[in-house]
Enzyme design. Structure first.
Site, PDB file in Angstrom:
ATOM      1  NE  ARG A   1      19.073  55.894  49.742  1.00  0.00           N
ATOM      2  CZ  ARG A   1      18.750  55.081  48.736  1.00  0.00           C
ATOM      3  NH1 ARG A   1      19.642  54.216  48.287  1.00  0.00           N
ATOM      4  NH2 ARG A   1      17.543  55.127  48.202  1.00  0.00           N
TER       5      ARG A   1
ATOM      6  NE  ARG B   1      18.946  59.900  46.285  1.00  0.00           N
ATOM      7  CZ  ARG B   1      18.104  58.992  46.756  1.00  0.00           C
ATOM      8  NH1 ARG B   1      17.979  57.833  46.145  1.00  0.00           N
ATOM      9  NH2 ARG B   1      17.407  59.228  47.849  1.00  0.00           N
TER      10      ARG B   1
ATOM     11  CG  ASN C   1      15.250  53.106  49.951  1.00  0.00           C
ATOM     12  OD1 ASN C   1      14.474  52.834  49.045  1.00  0.00           O
ATOM     13  ND2 ASN C   1      15.419  54.336  50.402  1.00  0.00           N
TER      14      ASN C   1
ATOM     15  NE  ARG D   1      10.161  61.603  38.485  1.00  0.00           N
ATOM     16  CZ  ARG D   1      10.074  60.823  37.410  1.00  0.00           C
ATOM     17  NH1 ARG D   1       9.710  59.559  37.550  1.00  0.00           N
ATOM     18  NH2 ARG D   1      10.370  61.296  36.213  1.00  0.00           N
TER      19      ARG D   1
ATOM     20  CG  ASP E   1      15.541  57.736  50.009  1.00  0.00           C
ATOM     21  OD1 ASP E   1      16.761  57.470  50.034  1.00  0.00           O
ATOM     22  OD2 ASP E   1      14.769  57.288  49.145  1.00  0.00           O
TER      23      ASP E   1
ATOM     24  CE  LYS F   1       6.837  58.395  48.751  1.00  0.00           C
ATOM     25  NZ  LYS F   1       8.236  58.824  49.032  1.00  0.00           N
TER      26      LYS F   1
ATOM     27  CE  LYS G   1       8.403  54.482  47.409  1.00  0.00           C
ATOM     28  NZ  LYS G   1       9.093  53.262  46.962  1.00  0.00           N
TER      29      LYS G   1
ATOM     30  CD  GLU H   1      11.114  56.077  49.040  1.00  0.00           C
ATOM     31  OE1 GLU H   1      11.962  55.192  48.765  1.00  0.00           O
ATOM     32  OE2 GLU H   1      10.410  56.621  48.176  1.00  0.00           O
TER      33      GLU H   1
END
Length: 318
Positions: A213, A228, A286, A236, A276, A163, A128, A284
């Site tokens: 993504r 997504r 990842n 979400r 992201d 979050k 994050k 984000e």
């Protein structure tokens, strides 16, 4: 090559969609030998003559049968120097046991083993908070333990996302508006009255078109993203939260972000990264166990796992 994958329990992996399984299948088809272990099977051994990293590793054969995708052929304690590369693919939570595992993997690195993603960088790049390294691409963002600061951020931006810093799959992600009657209890739940840091971001309405993504493999940008898309009534888009995955070519903005970050991340020893991006904003970075290989490959024909295998082979030759 002999390759060790550090994973969650093999029997619990969903072979029909798991990115690590896709990687192992691609590598097996190229003739490489595969081994697997869990983080609880990593060992750090030391005495007056020296120290070494090892694992209780199972040699496996993999197949395309999703119901019976692997077969265990042998189980033995092996030094990590027996492997050409170790792939750390354990899912979060990124807790202290995860950190301890990176210490063992660093021992292997010092002995000359290639470990991906690089253990130190996995610790450095909180998935994050790492976006704050690239402020030119992010929405208004705050990371804090101060409840009053979170309240002020919500008042300023009116519609926000809150979050935790250690979650995955959309767990404990809240959309909080200024007039939300539950905003105080949401902050208390996430923040534990000032005990835990929380990330707040301005809500990006374009999430309705997908939380995308974007994959970077060994410094190379995959030209397709998996959007997504949240299910009705959801904020979400995470697949684990019921989002629908739709592969699509990268936009100009997404390509620009990914190509700018790719050499920086690769220089840090991050072989597999999942960015992201929502509405052209980086949300984000990842680095633990980025996914979406299978969905992109099935919908576009682009062999993401094959690219990973190629990059590993290039590194071995280099």
């Amino acid at each position: 090559m002999n390759l060790l994958f550090v994973l969650d329990p093999l029997a619990k992996l969903k072979a029909y969609k798991d990115s690590s399984v896709a990687m192992m299948r691609a590598l097996a088809k190229r003739g490489h030998d595969l081994y697997a272990c869990e983080i609880g099977e990593l060992l750090a051994i030391g005495n007056e003559t020296g120290s070494e990293a090892a694992a209780i590793a199972r040699k496996i054969a993999v197949s395309d049968d999703n119901a019976h995708w692997y077969r265990e052929e042998a189980l033995a304690k092996m030094p990590l120097v027996a492997f050409n590369a170790v792939m750390m693919r354990k899912d979060p939570p990124f807790d202290m046991e995860y950190v301890y595992a990176t210490y063992v993997l660093e021992m292997a690195e010092r002995a000359g083993v290639a470990v991906f993603n690089k253990p130190q960088r996995v610790r450095d790049f909180n998935e994050k908070a790492a976006i704050l390294r690239f402020p030119q691409y992010i929405p208004p963002t705050l990371v804090t333990r101060q409840p009053a600061a979170l309240q002020a951020f919500i008042d300023e931006h009116c519609d926000t996302i809150l979050k935790p810093l250690d979650g995955m799959g959309g767990a404990s992600v809240f959309r909080v508006r200024a007039d939300d009657p539950n905003r105080n209890v949401i902050i208390e739940t996430l923040n534990k009255f000032g005990a835990y840091s929380v990330m707040a971001q301005r809500f990006i309405p374009a999430v309705r078109d997908g939380d995308k993504r974007v994959l970077i493999i060994g410094g190379k940008v995959v030209p397709y993203a998996l959007a997504r898309i949240p299910k009705p009534g959801e904020t979400r888009g995470n697949l684990a939260a019921g989002g629908e995955g739709v592969a699509m070519p990268l936009t100009e903005r997404e390509t620009g972000i990914a190509e700018a970050l790719a050499p920086v991340l690769w220089e840090q020893g991050l072989l597999i990264v999942g960015l992201d991006v929502i509405g052209g904003f980086l949300t984000e970075v990842n680095v633990t166990s980025p996914t979406c290989f299978v969905e992109i490959a099935e919908q576009t024909g682009f062999d993401v796992a094959g690219l990973l295998a190629e990059r590993l082979e290039e590194l071995a030759v280099g």
